[in-house]
Structure formats: structure tokens, C-alpha cells
Design a protein around this motif. Sequence first.
Motif, PDB file in Angstrom:
ATOM      1  N   VAL A  81       0.854  -1.202   0.000  1.00 19.54           N
ATOM      2  CA  VAL A  81       0.000   0.000   0.000  1.00 19.54           C
ATOM      3  C   VAL A  81       0.882   1.241   0.000  1.00 19.54           C
ATOM      4  CG1 VAL A  81      -1.697   1.339   1.324  1.00 19.54           C
ATOM      5  CG2 VAL A  81      -1.906  -1.173   1.194  1.00 19.54           C
ATOM      6  N   LYS A  82       1.907   1.234   0.848  1.00 20.29           N
ATOM      7  CA  LYS A  82       2.794   2.406   0.930  1.00 20.29           C
ATOM      8  C   LYS A  82       3.541   2.624  -0.384  1.00 20.29           C
ATOM      9  CE  LYS A  82       6.472   4.778   3.277  1.00 20.29           C
ATOM     10  NZ  LYS A  82       7.082   5.175   4.527  1.00 20.29           N
ATOM     11  N   VAL A  83       4.100   1.536  -0.901  1.00 24.94           N
ATOM     12  CA  VAL A  83       4.925   1.621  -2.111  1.00 24.94           C
ATOM     13  C   VAL A  83       4.113   2.204  -3.279  1.00 24.94           C
ATOM     14  CG1 VAL A  83       5.859   0.043  -3.863  1.00 24.94           C
ATOM     15  CG2 VAL A  83       6.606  -0.145  -1.474  1.00 24.94           C
TER      16      VAL A  83
ATOM     17  N   LYS B  60       7.082  12.992  -3.181  1.00 21.39           N
ATOM     18  CA  LYS B  60       7.482  14.050  -2.252  1.00 21.39           C
ATOM     19  C   LYS B  60       6.308  14.743  -1.564  1.00 21.39           C
ATOM     20  CE  LYS B  60      12.034  14.528  -4.060  1.00 21.39           C
ATOM     21  NZ  LYS B  60      13.021  15.272  -4.811  1.00 21.39           N
ATOM     22  N   GLU B  61       5.174  14.057  -1.543  1.00 25.36           N
ATOM     23  CA  GLU B  61       3.990  14.584  -0.857  1.00 25.36           C
ATOM     24  C   GLU B  61       3.609  15.953  -1.402  1.00 25.36           C
ATOM     25  OE1 GLU B  61       4.160  13.451   3.354  1.00 25.36           O
ATOM     26  OE2 GLU B  61       2.720  15.043   3.769  1.00 25.36           O
ATOM     27  N   THR B  62       3.711  16.108  -2.698  1.00 30.84           N
ATOM     28  CA  THR B  62       3.341  17.394  -3.295  1.00 30.84           C
ATOM     29  C   THR B  62       1.834  17.447  -3.550  1.00 30.84           C
ATOM     30  OG1 THR B  62       4.121  16.426  -5.359  1.00 30.84           O
ATOM     31  CG2 THR B  62       5.539  18.051  -4.342  1.00 30.84           C
TER      32      THR B  62
ATOM     33  N   LEU C 102      -0.603   8.628   4.084  1.00 27.68           N
ATOM     34  CA  LEU C 102       0.254   7.783   4.944  1.00 27.68           C
ATOM     35  C   LEU C 102       0.422   8.401   6.325  1.00 27.68           C
ATOM     36  CD1 LEU C 102       3.003   6.805   2.323  1.00 27.68           C
ATOM     37  CD2 LEU C 102       1.134   5.360   3.170  1.00 27.68           C
ATOM     38  N   ASN C 103      -0.021   9.640   6.453  1.00 29.51           N
ATOM     39  CA  ASN C 103       0.051  10.346   7.733  1.00 29.51           C
ATOM     40  C   ASN C 103      -1.219  10.138   8.568  1.00 29.51           C
ATOM     41  OD1 ASN C 103       1.592  13.258   8.861  1.00 29.51           O
ATOM     42  ND2 ASN C 103       2.690  11.839   7.538  1.00 29.51           N
ATOM     43  N   PHE C 104      -2.034   9.156   8.207  1.00 30.09           N
ATOM     44  CA  PHE C 104      -3.250   8.891   8.991  1.00 30.09           C
ATOM     45  C   PHE C 104      -2.873   8.751  10.476  1.00 30.09           C
ATOM     46  CE2 PHE C 104      -6.658   5.789  10.400  1.00 30.09           C
ATOM     47  CZ  PHE C 104      -7.690   6.710  10.376  1.00 30.09           C
TER      48      PHE C 104
ATOM     49  N   ALA D  27      -0.481  12.195  16.451  1.00 28.83           N
ATOM     50  CA  ALA D  27       0.668  11.429  16.968  1.00 28.83           C
ATOM     51  C   ALA D  27       1.901  12.304  17.159  1.00 28.83           C
ATOM     52  CB  ALA D  27       0.996  10.278  16.011  1.00 28.83           C
ATOM     53  N   HIS D  28       2.198  13.107  16.159  1.00 26.43           N
ATOM     54  CA  HIS D  28       3.408  13.931  16.264  1.00 26.43           C
ATOM     55  C   HIS D  28       3.281  14.954  17.397  1.00 26.43           C
ATOM     56  CE1 HIS D  28       4.985  12.994  11.912  1.00 26.43           C
ATOM     57  NE2 HIS D  28       5.157  12.006  12.750  1.00 26.43           N
ATOM     58  N   ALA D  29       2.063  15.435  17.630  1.00 28.29           N
ATOM     59  CA  ALA D  29       1.856  16.363  18.752  1.00 28.29           C
ATOM     60  C   ALA D  29       2.093  15.637  20.084  1.00 28.29           C
ATOM     61  CB  ALA D  29       0.438  16.937  18.694  1.00 28.29           C
TER      62      ALA D  29
ATOM     63  N   LEU E 130       6.095   5.496  22.397  1.00 24.03           N
ATOM     64  CA  LEU E 130       6.779   5.129  21.144  1.00 24.03           C
ATOM     65  C   LEU E 130       6.000   5.699  19.956  1.00 24.03           C
ATOM     66  CD1 LEU E 130       7.468   1.346  21.953  1.00 24.03           C
ATOM     67  CD2 LEU E 130       8.978   3.334  22.344  1.00 24.03           C
ATOM     68  N   HIS E 131       6.694   5.866  18.836  1.00 22.02           N
ATOM     69  CA  HIS E 131       6.025   6.440  17.656  1.00 22.02           C
ATOM     70  C   HIS E 131       4.780   5.624  17.272  1.00 22.02           C
ATOM     71  CE1 HIS E 131       5.357   8.479  13.864  1.00 22.02           C
ATOM     72  NE2 HIS E 131       5.388   7.310  13.252  1.00 22.02           N
ATOM     73  N   GLY E 132       4.926   4.315  17.212  1.00 19.69           N
ATOM     74  CA  GLY E 132       3.785   3.473  16.817  1.00 19.69           C
ATOM     75  C   GLY E 132       2.636   3.579  17.804  1.00 19.69           C
TER      76      GLY E 132
ATOM     77  N   ASP F 104       2.980  20.884  12.773  1.00 24.07           N
ATOM     78  CA  ASP F 104       3.006  19.788  11.808  1.00 24.07           C
ATOM     79  C   ASP F 104       3.365  20.317  10.417  1.00 24.07           C
ATOM     80  OD1 ASP F 104       1.833  16.826  11.498  1.00 24.07           O
ATOM     81  OD2 ASP F 104       1.227  18.000   9.758  1.00 24.07           O
ATOM     82  N   LYS F 105       4.133  19.524   9.677  1.00 20.63           N
ATOM     83  CA  LYS F 105       4.533  19.968   8.320  1.00 20.63           C
ATOM     84  C   LYS F 105       3.346  20.121   7.385  1.00 20.63           C
ATOM     85  CE  LYS F 105       7.753  16.771   7.704  1.00 20.63           C
ATOM     86  NZ  LYS F 105       7.615  16.271   9.081  1.00 20.63           N
ATOM     87  N   LYS F 106       2.237  19.490   7.691  1.00 23.79           N
ATOM     88  CA  LYS F 106       1.066  19.584   6.812  1.00 23.79           C
ATOM     89  C   LYS F 106       0.253  20.859   7.066  1.00 23.79           C
ATOM     90  CE  LYS F 106      -0.883  15.625   8.094  1.00 23.79           C
ATOM     91  NZ  LYS F 106      -0.001  15.455   9.256  1.00 23.79           N
TER      92      LYS F 106
HETATM   93  O1  LIG Z   1       6.079   7.801   4.510  1.00 20.52           O
HETATM   94  C1  LIG Z   1       5.252   8.668   4.788  1.00 20.52           C
HETATM   95  O2  LIG Z   1       4.930   9.547   3.998  1.00 20.52           O
HETATM   96  C2  LIG Z   1       4.604   8.671   6.111  1.00 20.52           C
HETATM   97  O3  LIG Z   1       3.872   9.596   6.423  1.00 20.52           O
HETATM   98  C3  LIG Z   1       4.873   7.530   7.023  1.00 20.52           C
HETATM   99  C4  LIG Z   1       4.736   7.869   8.499  1.00 20.52           C
HETATM  100  O4  LIG Z   1       4.385   6.675   9.159  1.00 20.52           O
HETATM  101  C5  LIG Z   1       6.037   8.339   9.128  1.00 20.52           C
HETATM  102  O5  LIG Z   1       5.868   8.491  10.509  1.00 20.52           O
HETATM  103  C6  LIG Z   1       6.671   9.580   8.527  1.00 20.52           C
HETATM  104  O6  LIG Z   1       7.966   9.767   9.024  1.00 20.52           O
HETATM  105  C7  LIG Z   1       5.907  10.815   8.820  1.00 20.52           C
HETATM  106  O7  LIG Z   1       6.345  11.790   7.942  1.00 20.52           O
HETATM  107  P1  LIG Z   1       6.235  13.335   8.240  1.00 20.52           P
HETATM  108  O8  LIG Z   1       6.492  13.939   6.890  1.00 20.52           O
HETATM  109  O9  LIG Z   1       4.849  13.609   8.733  1.00 20.52           O
HETATM  110  O10 LIG Z   1       7.279  13.677   9.225  1.00 20.52           O
END
Ligand SMILES: O=C(O)C(=O)C[C@@H](O)[C@H](O)[C@H](O)COP(=O)(O)O
Length: 369
Positions: free
Chosen positions: A230-232, A240-242, A249-251, A256-258, A270-272, A332-334
Amino acid sequence: MTAQRRLRVPLGQRSYDLLIQPYGLDEAGALILPLMRSRRLVVVTDSHVEVTPHMARLLASLQAAGIDARPVVVPAGEASKAMGVLEGLLEEILSGGIDRKTAILAFGGGVVGDLAGFAAAILLRGLDFFQVPTSLLAQVDSGAGGKTGINSRQGKNLIGAFHQPLFVLVDPTVLEGLPPRELKAGYAELVKHAFIRDEALFAWLESHLGDFMAGDLDVRAEAIARSVKVKVEIVGRDEKETGDERALLNFGHTFAHAYEFLTGYGDRLLHGEAVALGMAKAFALSVRLGLCRGQDAGRCVAHLRAAGLPVQAADLGLTFAPEAVREAMGRDKKTEGNRLTFILSRGIGQAIVDRSVPAEALQAILGEP
Ligand SMILES: O=C(O)C(=O)C[C@@H](O)[C@H](O)[C@H](O)COP(=O)(O)O
Ligand SMILES: NC(=O)c1ccc[n+]([C@@H]2O[C@H](COP(=O)([O-])OP(=O)(O)OC[C@H]3O[C@@H](n4cnc5c(N)ncnc54)[C@H](O)[C@@H]3O)[C@@H](O)[C@H]2O)c1
Ligand SMILES: [Zn+2]
């Protein structure tokens, strides 16, 4: 006998293979040598993985292939994704002598992969890079896709680069000896891929969870392969998440990052685990906004619980003040300006990006346990 599974990460000239092969670690040298531009290799690992039998297996296979491997060890744990550790790693790699044909191989979990990958991205302006992930999390997620980097005092993963590996070797036998808490944490990212885009995988995981956790090698190889597929595929479409695709993938990760920022990137969370908490919140928000049926969300959260993952902060003895979480999410970067980005769910396998979550809805779910 367990079959091997090979996936292709389709990125034009930078395409590469991800091989999932039980006992493949013992062939690592033969597998990567044809892709190397010299026989010089720096193996970056951490202080836990260094002393596992898997490290000896890797070094033996590299030596058998005639590869000149130099190990460099960083302290284990998330705290190593920091500027000071990166600097020490860069200096140690440089002082051992490298040239532009020297390659870097990450042998460890996501911390080692992110750190070594970033070192590979910036040393001599870019060295060849290989990933041999050893934690479940790294095998299903961080080993592929090319996101590398470290944390900042301002927030998680804020310093980094995209630097794709030339090859990823996943051997599920190296999960033997991985602490159970780490296995469960990795499972959160594994099932995340099913939540995002693969309902059939989720149903399969529901019926194979016991065997997976018990260590059945075929079940693990199959689950890892189906999850990372799925990721691949997503990375192939939006490296590059453009666009909005890779953001899926950031579901769970906006939360979580907060949480990780607020707990100081230590062992408390832990991250997970943070991702499991974040996905439970993302489902709650999706239900509140009328996007997802409560029944579907409930099934997913029940599965996280069945896997032994936390689904509310109290499960780990933690509490997060809603205001602090809201503030941390702004890093968050988003985030675009003041607008937070959430990955929400329309049902199992149907994640979407949402940049217009009403403040009241967010406030309400942050106030829940
Ligand atoms: O590969 C990705 O894209 C992901 O978002 C995978 C995440 O599980 C992973 O934690 C990733 O490092 C998060 O990316 P970020 O750009 O939000 O720092
Ligand atoms: N780049 C990406 O796309 C991406 C994706 C997901 C997560 N990440 C990052 O990955 C990190 C989390 O990775 P992680 O969960 O692997 O943590 P980790 O790298 O800290 O590894 C977990 C623990 O398990 C130990 N370990 C690893 N393999 C082992 C083995 N085979 N046997 C015994 N012990 C072993 C490690 O030493 C460590 O103590 C976070 O920093 C997260 O942000 C990055
Ligand atoms: Zn993650």
C-alpha cells in the motif's frame, strides 16, 4: 519453506526493489553487491541491534560477498534523532574515510533508518543508501519511501530530506528478539495501511492477528508484504507529498506527532503507540463529522486494542491538555498557515485529506479521553 515476495517502488530512474524474504539477511551481501559502486560500506546500527545475533549474520554475509563493511553505532531510541547525534555520526563516518562511491546501509529500526538515511543524503552531497530494516515498524513503513531526517526542538521530523534507498531487504526472521512492545508499536503502522487503502487486508488481519503476534513466519511475511505494498504504491504516485496522495500515509499522525512532541521523544510514548492513539482520534473525529460509520470506526479501534495497542492516552498513564495538543499540532509539516490538515476516514480502506475540520469538532474530540 517460505516464499519470497518482491515489490518495485516505481520512481523512474530512482526505482528500486523491496524484497521480503525470510532468511534473506544471510544473503544480504550477495543481494546488494551488484548495486554497489565500490566495495566500501558503512553499516549504521544502534546499540541494541548491534548486540543481536542478526548483526553477526549481516556482517558475515557482507564479508562472504567481499564487501568491506565498517559498523558505526548510535545510541538506541528516538532521542538519537537529534542534531548532536547526527553530527557525531557524520564526523565518525567521515573520520573513517569515505569517498563518493562509499555506500551507507541502515541496519535497525526507524530511528536508524531516518538518521542514517539523512546522513547518506548530505554526506559528500549524497551517498548511495541501502535499508535493511530490523523492527516491524521499519519493515512495513520507514524502510521504504525515502523520508529521512531528525526531530527539532520545534517539532517532530522537521529537519530532513527525501533520499531513496537503492534496495530494501526485509527479513521477517530478524523480528525474533524484538521486544513485544516494539512489535505492537510496529503493528500500528502495519494496520494503518489497511485502514487507509485496503479493506480486504484489514479483514485478513482480523483473522490472522493471533498467528501474526505468535510469530508465524508465513503470516508475518504475507502481512508485511501486503501492508508495505500500500505504501509503495502511494509513494510511486506522490514521492514528495506534493499532492494529497502521500499525505494519506500520515493517517493518525497529526495527533501522533503532537503527542510525541509533548512527551519529549522518549520511552514514555513510542512512535507506533502515538500513531495508534492518533488513529483512534482520527476515527472519532471522522465519526463526529458524519464521514465514517461508528460501526466501522469501532471495528478498527477494537482491532488496535486486540493487538495490545493503546487507544487512549490513559492506557499509557498519560494525559494531554487539549490546548497543548492543539498548539503542538500547529507545528506539523502539513499545516498551512493556521489551517491544520487531518487525514480522516470515510470507512475502512477509504482515507481522505481534510483541511476544514471545524474548531468545535476538534475541541470536542480532544476533550474526550
Ligand atoms: O512515509 C510517509 O509519507 C509517512 O507519512 C509515514 C509515516 O508513518 C512516518 O511516521 C513519517 O515519518 C511521517 O512523515 P512526516 O512527513 O509527517 O514527518
Ligand atoms: N521515514 C519514514 O517513512 C518513517 C515511517 C514511520 C516511522 N518513522 C520513524 O521511525 C521511528 C520509529 O521506528 P521504530 O519503531 O523502529 O523505533 P526504533 O528505531 O527506536 O526501534 C525500536 C527499538 O527496537 C530495537 N530493535 C530494532 N530492531 C530490533 C531487533 N530486530 N531485535 C531487537 N531489538 C530491535 C531498537 O534498538 C529500538 O530500541 C520514529 O522516529 C518515526 O518517526 C519514519
Ligand atoms: Zn509513522
